[in-house]
Write a protein that holds these residues in place. Structure first.
Motif, PDB file in Angstrom:
ATOM      1  N   LYS A 114       0.855  -1.185   0.000  1.00 42.73           N
ATOM      2  CA  LYS A 114       0.000   0.000   0.000  1.00 42.73           C
ATOM      3  C   LYS A 114       0.890   1.233   0.000  1.00 42.73           C
ATOM      4  O   LYS A 114       2.116   1.124   0.120  1.00 42.73           O
ATOM      5  N   SER A 115       0.276   2.393  -0.092  1.00 42.19           N
ATOM      6  CA  SER A 115       1.045   3.622  -0.270  1.00 42.19           C
ATOM      7  C   SER A 115       1.716   4.107   1.005  1.00 42.19           C
ATOM      8  O   SER A 115       1.212   3.904   2.120  1.00 42.19           O
ATOM      9  N   ASN A 116       2.883   4.715   0.814  1.00 39.72           N
ATOM     10  CA  ASN A 116       3.590   5.481   1.840  1.00 39.72           C
ATOM     11  C   ASN A 116       4.027   4.681   3.058  1.00 39.72           C
ATOM     12  O   ASN A 116       4.133   5.211   4.163  1.00 39.72           O
ATOM     13  N   ILE A 117       4.284   3.386   2.854  1.00 42.32           N
ATOM     14  CA  ILE A 117       4.865   2.533   3.889  1.00 42.32           C
ATOM     15  C   ILE A 117       5.959   1.683   3.245  1.00 42.32           C
ATOM     16  O   ILE A 117       6.131   1.694   2.027  1.00 42.32           O
ATOM     17  N   ASP A 118       6.694   0.935   4.066  1.00 44.50           N
ATOM     18  CA  ASP A 118       7.773   0.090   3.535  1.00 44.50           C
ATOM     19  C   ASP A 118       7.422  -1.392   3.576  1.00 44.50           C
ATOM     20  O   ASP A 118       8.267  -2.245   3.325  1.00 44.50           O
ATOM     21  N   ASP A 119       6.168  -1.718   3.867  1.00 46.18           N
ATOM     22  CA  ASP A 119       5.736  -3.096   4.115  1.00 46.18           C
ATOM     23  C   ASP A 119       5.556  -3.854   2.796  1.00 46.18           C
ATOM     24  O   ASP A 119       4.750  -3.470   1.948  1.00 46.18           O
ATOM     25  N   LEU A 120       6.295  -4.953   2.653  1.00 42.48           N
ATOM     26  CA  LEU A 120       6.254  -5.756   1.426  1.00 42.48           C
ATOM     27  C   LEU A 120       5.427  -7.036   1.575  1.00 42.48           C
ATOM     28  O   LEU A 120       5.324  -7.820   0.634  1.00 42.48           O
ATOM     29  N   ARG A 121       4.830  -7.243   2.724  1.00 42.66           N
ATOM     30  CA  ARG A 121       4.144  -8.507   2.980  1.00 42.66           C
ATOM     31  C   ARG A 121       2.981  -8.729   2.017  1.00 42.66           C
ATOM     32  O   ARG A 121       2.108  -7.894   1.875  1.00 42.66           O
ATOM     33  N   GLU A 122       3.001  -9.875   1.345  1.00 40.13           N
ATOM     34  CA  GLU A 122       1.954 -10.285   0.403  1.00 40.13           C
ATOM     35  C   GLU A 122       1.701  -9.226  -0.663  1.00 40.13           C
ATOM     36  O   GLU A 122       0.590  -9.123  -1.198  1.00 40.13           O
ATOM     37  N   SER A 123       2.724  -8.460  -1.022  1.00 32.21           N
ATOM     38  CA  SER A 123       2.525  -7.351  -1.959  1.00 32.21           C
ATOM     39  C   SER A 123       2.345  -7.856  -3.390  1.00 32.21           C
ATOM     40  O   SER A 123       3.247  -8.484  -3.948  1.00 32.21           O
ATOM     41  N   PRO A 124       1.199  -7.567  -4.024  1.00 30.65           N
ATOM     42  CA  PRO A 124       1.025  -7.962  -5.421  1.00 30.65           C
ATOM     43  C   PRO A 124       1.981  -7.202  -6.329  1.00 30.65           C
ATOM     44  O   PRO A 124       2.404  -7.724  -7.365  1.00 30.65           O
ATOM     45  N   SER A 125       2.320  -5.968  -5.973  1.00 34.60           N
ATOM     46  CA  SER A 125       3.257  -5.176  -6.767  1.00 34.60           C
ATOM     47  C   SER A 125       4.624  -5.833  -6.808  1.00 34.60           C
ATOM     48  O   SER A 125       5.289  -5.874  -7.852  1.00 34.60           O
ATOM     49  N   MET A 126       5.044  -6.353  -5.662  1.00 42.36           N
ATOM     50  CA  MET A 126       6.324  -7.059  -5.592  1.00 42.36           C
ATOM     51  C   MET A 126       6.292  -8.303  -6.482  1.00 42.36           C
ATOM     52  O   MET A 126       7.253  -8.583  -7.220  1.00 42.36           O
ATOM     53  N   ASP A 127       5.200  -9.038  -6.454  1.00 39.15           N
ATOM     54  CA  ASP A 127       5.073 -10.242  -7.291  1.00 39.15           C
ATOM     55  C   ASP A 127       5.101  -9.881  -8.774  1.00 39.15           C
ATOM     56  O   ASP A 127       5.709 -10.583  -9.589  1.00 39.15           O
ATOM     57  N   ILE A 128       4.437  -8.793  -9.128  1.00 37.11           N
ATOM     58  CA  ILE A 128       4.424  -8.346 -10.525  1.00 37.11           C
ATOM     59  C   ILE A 128       5.832  -7.993 -10.989  1.00 37.11           C
ATOM     60  O   ILE A 128       6.269  -8.404 -12.075  1.00 37.11           O
ATOM     61  N   VAL A 129       6.552  -7.246 -10.169  1.00 38.64           N
ATOM     62  CA  VAL A 129       7.917  -6.841 -10.529  1.00 38.64           C
ATOM     63  C   VAL A 129       8.830  -8.059 -10.678  1.00 38.64           C
ATOM     64  O   VAL A 129       9.601  -8.159 -11.641  1.00 38.64           O
ATOM     65  N   LYS A 130       8.734  -8.998  -9.761  1.00 37.66           N
ATOM     66  CA  LYS A 130       9.569 -10.203  -9.847  1.00 37.66           C
ATOM     67  C   LYS A 130       9.273 -10.981 -11.128  1.00 37.66           C
ATOM     68  O   LYS A 130      10.195 -11.486 -11.785  1.00 37.66           O
ATOM     69  N   THR A 131       7.992 -11.083 -11.475  1.00 38.75           N
ATOM     70  CA  THR A 131       7.626 -11.803 -12.693  1.00 38.75           C
ATOM     71  C   THR A 131       8.166 -11.094 -13.923  1.00 38.75           C
ATOM     72  O   THR A 131       8.685 -11.737 -14.850  1.00 38.75           O
ATOM     73  N   LEU A 132       8.066  -9.779 -13.956  1.00 37.04           N
ATOM     74  CA  LEU A 132       8.573  -9.018 -15.102  1.00 37.04           C
ATOM     75  C   LEU A 132      10.092  -9.138 -15.215  1.00 37.04           C
ATOM     76  O   LEU A 132      10.637  -9.215 -16.322  1.00 37.04           O
ATOM     77  N   LEU A 133      10.774  -9.159 -14.083  1.00 36.40           N
ATOM     78  CA  LEU A 133      12.229  -9.320 -14.099  1.00 36.40           C
ATOM     79  C   LEU A 133      12.631 -10.675 -14.681  1.00 36.40           C
ATOM     80  O   LEU A 133      13.649 -10.787 -15.369  1.00 36.40           O
ATOM     81  N   ASP A 134      11.829 -11.684 -14.398  1.00 39.44           N
ATOM     82  CA  ASP A 134      12.126 -13.037 -14.884  1.00 39.44           C
ATOM     83  C   ASP A 134      11.654 -13.266 -16.319  1.00 39.44           C
ATOM     84  O   ASP A 134      12.063 -14.237 -16.963  1.00 39.44           O
ATOM     85  N   ALA A 135      10.800 -12.381 -16.828  1.00 41.50           N
ATOM     86  CA  ALA A 135      10.149 -12.629 -18.115  1.00 41.50           C
ATOM     87  C   ALA A 135      11.011 -12.275 -19.319  1.00 41.50           C
ATOM     88  O   ALA A 135      10.730 -12.712 -20.437  1.00 41.50           O
ATOM     89  N   ASN A 136      12.039 -11.446 -19.103  1.00 46.14           N
ATOM     90  CA  ASN A 136      12.945 -11.045 -20.195  1.00 46.14           C
ATOM     91  C   ASN A 136      12.206 -10.414 -21.366  1.00 46.14           C
ATOM     92  O   ASN A 136      12.494 -10.699 -22.540  1.00 46.14           O
ATOM     93  N   ILE A 137      11.256  -9.538 -21.055  1.00 50.69           N
ATOM     94  CA  ILE A 137      10.544  -8.839 -22.125  1.00 50.69           C
ATOM     95  C   ILE A 137      11.055  -7.407 -22.268  1.00 50.69           C
ATOM     96  O   ILE A 137      10.525  -6.634 -23.071  1.00 50.69           O
ATOM     97  N   GLY A 138      12.067  -7.068 -21.503  1.00 55.87           N
ATOM     98  CA  GLY A 138      12.642  -5.736 -21.552  1.00 55.87           C
ATOM     99  C   GLY A 138      13.489  -5.482 -20.322  1.00 55.87           C
ATOM    100  O   GLY A 138      13.647  -6.351 -19.463  1.00 55.87           O
ATOM    101  N   THR A 139      14.048  -4.297 -20.241  1.00 59.44           N
ATOM    102  CA  THR A 139      14.823  -3.887 -19.073  1.00 59.44           C
ATOM    103  C   THR A 139      13.872  -3.307 -18.036  1.00 59.44           C
ATOM    104  O   THR A 139      13.115  -2.376 -18.330  1.00 59.44           O
ATOM    105  N   VAL A 140      13.904  -3.865 -16.841  1.00 64.98           N
ATOM    106  CA  VAL A 140      12.994  -3.430 -15.781  1.00 64.98           C
ATOM    107  C   VAL A 140      13.749  -2.552 -14.785  1.00 64.98           C
ATOM    108  O   VAL A 140      14.773  -2.957 -14.235  1.00 64.98           O
ATOM    109  N   MET A 141      13.247  -1.351 -14.584  1.00 62.97           N
ATOM    110  CA  MET A 141      13.799  -0.426 -13.593  1.00 62.97           C
ATOM    111  C   MET A 141      12.743  -0.197 -12.518  1.00 62.97           C
ATOM    112  O   MET A 141      11.601   0.138 -12.820  1.00 62.97           O
ATOM    113  N   VAL A 142      13.133  -0.395 -11.265  1.00 67.96           N
ATOM    114  CA  VAL A 142      12.184  -0.338 -10.153  1.00 67.96           C
ATOM    115  C   VAL A 142      12.500   0.860  -9.262  1.00 67.96           C
ATOM    116  O   VAL A 142      13.665   1.110  -8.930  1.00 67.96           O
ATOM    117  N   CYS A 143      11.466   1.562  -8.870  1.00 64.87           N
ATOM    118  CA  CYS A 143      11.608   2.693  -7.955  1.00 64.87           C
ATOM    119  C   CYS A 143      10.608   2.559  -6.821  1.00 64.87           C
ATOM    120  O   CYS A 143       9.414   2.342  -7.063  1.00 64.87           O
TER     121      CYS A 143
END
Length: 406
Positions: A321-350
């Motif tokens: 969720k917004s404005n915290i550092d909590d990664l627990r069960e984060s769908p955003s984290m899962d999406i980023v990990k999948t994109l990093l593994d997918a090799n469909i482009g260069t992934v930059m995370v902020c």
């Protein structure tokens, strides 16, 4: 009448245990916080914190400096023991995620040697129905000498990350005792720091009430997420649609996103499904809708990426969720990990709220991501992202899962 101050042991010094321990200490109780993480224990004893929560650093520093709060790897004798440990998933059982009670069971085993007659044991961890009785049975089996003389209760936390300290004090509190005596003891303790109403019930009802609170939100978020998929298919702006519908006096649709995360809403409904798999049909469907949303987002990125030879995909936000550092069960984290593994482009995370050592991939500055990205995927509506100048991204392919870059 003067308040009765106690010696309290809090098992687990995470997002619930540490604020609770600190709050109790600042109210005059002598508190020992126990955690298996030695680094966290040392950090707290130095007056600092190992998690991010507004104003928690000030509360912990005050509690430690007062001498009322210290941390340890092992418990001690006390008047009250509060269990605030994780309840993650264990496995899949008939397409329902089964709860893992091992942390609660381990905490019950750990405190058993230190229990005395008339002690109170409180389970704050969000748990399946009957878990407080599991704790009671463990204590009974390990300490038969205390049969009937240790009181147990379930008092579930009801706070929102980012607002924990305020809600810890102001929210109404459910007190679920396995006996009347346990309920009275727990009520007396929580009245020392809670301004909200104290709501008394039995432990099983208290357990289900907490699960129902989060399942209600999950079902409503699933409705919004399903609407977002329908609107995308029909070429309609989902946020405008929801805003218009919400002008009806009896309609209050929540906002869609990339999925549902966190230690409660993404987890608790499965505890109900696991307990009553045949009856919890709507709750299960809502979970499935929300669990499917990350893949829908990934498919959208794949489709846009196919337009480029070697796209740079800028991902904004990885917390749940917004404005915290909590990664627990984060769908955003899962999406980023999948994109990093997918090799469909260069992934930059902020993510400006997450320390780089917490994730297994590099984090980039927002200006760099905005400059280099061909595709901009907004996953979390952190304050920094809602203030992005639309002119800077007007030539980007934007996939906005939170509706803040319109």
């Amino acid at each position: 009448m003067a308040r009765e101050l106690q010696k309290i042991v809090v098992m687990g010094l995470g997002y619930i245990g540490l604020p609770t321990a600190s709050m109790l200490a600042t109210k005059g109780h002598t508190v020992l916080g126990v955690d298996i993480n030695e680094s966290a224990v040392n950090t707290i004893n130095s007056g600092h914190i190992h998690i991010v929560e507004p104003d928690l650093d000030l509360l912990v520093r005050s509690a430690v400096n007062s001498g009322n709060l210290r941390a340890s790897l092992t418990p001690e004798e006390a008047d009250t023991f509060i269990l605030a440990v994780p309840t993650p998933f264990k496995s899949e059982e008939g397409n329902a995620k089964a709860p893992d009670l091992s942390h609660i069971e381990a905490a019950a085993h750990a405190i058993a040697p230190y229990l005395r007659a008339e002690n109170l044991v409180i389970l704050e961890s969000t748990s399946p129905v009957g878990t407080t009785e599991v704790v009671e049975n463990i204590i009974r089996s390990l300490r038969p000498d205390l049969e009937g003389r240790v009181h147990t209760a379930h008092c579930p936390e009801r706070v929102l990350p980012g607002q924990i300290l305020r809600e810890l004090v102001d929210n109404d509190r459910i007190i679920g005792g396995t006996t009347k005596a346990a309920m009275i003891k727990a009520r007396t303790l929580y009245k020392t720091f809670c301004n909200g109403a104290i709501l008394e019930t039995d432990s099983r009802t208290a357990e289900l009430s907490k699960l129902v609170e989060n399942s209600f939100r999950d079902v409503n978020i699933a409705f919004a997420n399903e609407l977002s998929v329908i609107c995308d298919r029909l070429g309609i702006n989902v946020w405008e649609t929801i805003a218009l519908a919400n002008r009806h006096p009896r309609v209050n649709i929540l906002q869609p996103g990339p999925g549902v995360g966190g230690h409660c809403i993404a987890v608790d409904p499965w505890f109900i499904v696991s307990s009553a798999p045949e009856e919890a049909r709507l709750i299960r469907t809502a979970r499935e809708v929300n669990d499917a949303k990350p893949q829908w987002v990934i498919d959208k990125v794949r489709c846009k990426a196919a337009r480029f030879k070697d796209p740079v995909i800028g991902c904004l936000g990885i917390t749940f969720k917004s404005n915290i550092d909590d990664l627990r069960e984060s769908p955003s984290m899962d999406i980023v990990k999948t994109l990093l593994d997918a090799n469909i482009g260069t992934v930059m995370v902020c993510d400006p709220n997450v320390a780089s050592h917490k994730v297994p991939f590099p984090l980039h500055d927002l200006k760099e991501v905005l400059k280099k990205s061909d595709i901009l995927l907004l996953l979390v509506d952190h304050h920094e992202f809602t203030e992005i100048d639309s002119q800077i991204i007007k030539d980007k392919v934007v996939i906005d899962t939170k509706g803040v870059l319109r």
